[in-house]
Design an enzyme around this catalytic site. Structure first.
Site, PDB file in Angstrom:
ATOM      1  N   SER A 105      13.416  73.522 -45.834  1.00  0.00           N
ATOM      2  CA  SER A 105      12.786  74.403 -44.849  1.00  0.00           C
ATOM      3  C   SER A 105      11.963  75.471 -45.570  1.00  0.00           C
ATOM      4  O   SER A 105      10.981  75.154 -46.239  1.00  0.00           O
ATOM      5  CB  SER A 105      13.851  75.008 -43.938  1.00  0.00           C
ATOM      6  N   ASP A 180      11.856  66.381 -36.302  1.00  0.00           N
ATOM      7  CA  ASP A 180      12.133  67.787 -36.622  1.00  0.00           C
ATOM      8  C   ASP A 180      11.603  68.692 -35.514  1.00  0.00           C
ATOM      9  O   ASP A 180      10.403  68.731 -35.237  1.00  0.00           O
ATOM     10  CB  ASP A 180      11.465  68.143 -37.960  1.00  0.00           C
ATOM     11  N   HIS A 212      15.687  68.691 -37.973  1.00  0.00           N
ATOM     12  CA  HIS A 212      15.423  69.552 -39.122  1.00  0.00           C
ATOM     13  C   HIS A 212      16.512  69.453 -40.190  1.00  0.00           C
ATOM     14  O   HIS A 212      16.224  69.492 -41.383  1.00  0.00           O
ATOM     15  CB  HIS A 212      15.291  71.010 -38.644  1.00  0.00           C
TER      16      HIS A 212
END
Length: 233
Positions: A105, A180, A212
């Site tokens: 991320s 995601d 995600h």
């Protein structure tokens, strides 16, 4: 395991870097990062030094430090992690030519930044679900640090890694789930397209329908990352 200070070891560095985050704490493991911690221990057993460093805008340094990120997301994260790499190269038990970096991320963004804007300090990078271009990310997660795009175009330009694909050095693996809901899969596709147009070679792993956290394929993704470092680093 069986650490020998007379030997030279490759390093896998892990980072996140966002303002207010904190990776380095004085305790064993964490509930949120339990799988990551176990994976790091596994890689240490495979002969890698595991390194993590919080850059100056992360938690524990007060509001003034956090405010340094305003207008230029990740500027200090990249600069500080470069200094982290330079520090690693001073250690007698570190193989200075075999430094790796990975993150997820915001850490995926940081990894891609280290392999482009922060090159050539890291030989191998694994970037999972990276943001890449803040103009395409959630306003609530961006504008509080970057202001409106119209009022800070230079800051947005400097944080958009698509603008710096020509700087890529080393081996880079991009990983993303197509489902995601946080950092869109399209971000990685756009970055990959820019890398291709720049004539840069890289590797990519796609997880169909995964969100995600890639929760449905955690064993596969951590195995993939481990194998990539074993092959490239």
């Amino acid at each position: 395991t069986n650490f020998d200070p007379e030997k030279k070891y490759p390093v896998i560095a892990y980072g996140y870097g966002n303002a207010g985050s904190q990776m380095v704490v004085n305790r064993w493991g964490s509930s949120r990062g339990a799988q990551r911690d176990m994976w790091h221990r596994y890689m240490a057993q495979q002969g890698y030094v595991i390194f993590s460093m919080d850059n100056r805008t992360t938690a524990g340094r007060g509001k003034k430090a956090k405010n340094m990120i305003y207008g230029h997301y990740a500027k200090w994260a990249v600069l500080d992690q470069v200094n982290g790499a330079k520090y690693l190269k001073t250690l007698p038990f570190v193989d200075s030519k075999r430094l790796g970096f990975w993150g997820w991320s915001g850490g995926g963004y940081l990894t891609a930044a280290m392999m482009t804007k922060g090159a050539p300090h890291y030989k191998t990078g694994v970037s999972v679900a990276p943001v890449i271009d803040l103009t395409r990310y959630q306003a609530v997660g961006v504008e509080r640090w970057m202001d409106f795009y119209e009022d800070n175009p230079e800051g947005y330009y400097q944080t958009n890694l698509i603008n710096f694909v020509d700087l890529l050095q080393g081996d880079l693996l991009l990983i993303h789930g197509t489902g995601d809901e946080n950092v869109k899969f399209a971000f990685t596709l756009q970055f990959a397209d820019a890398l291709i147009k720049a004539g840069k070679q890289f590797d990519m792993m796609v997880y169909p329908n995964e969100h995600h956290g890639i929760e449905g394929a955690r064993l596969h993704v951590y195995t993939k990352i481990a194998n990539y470092f074993k092959e490239k680093l």
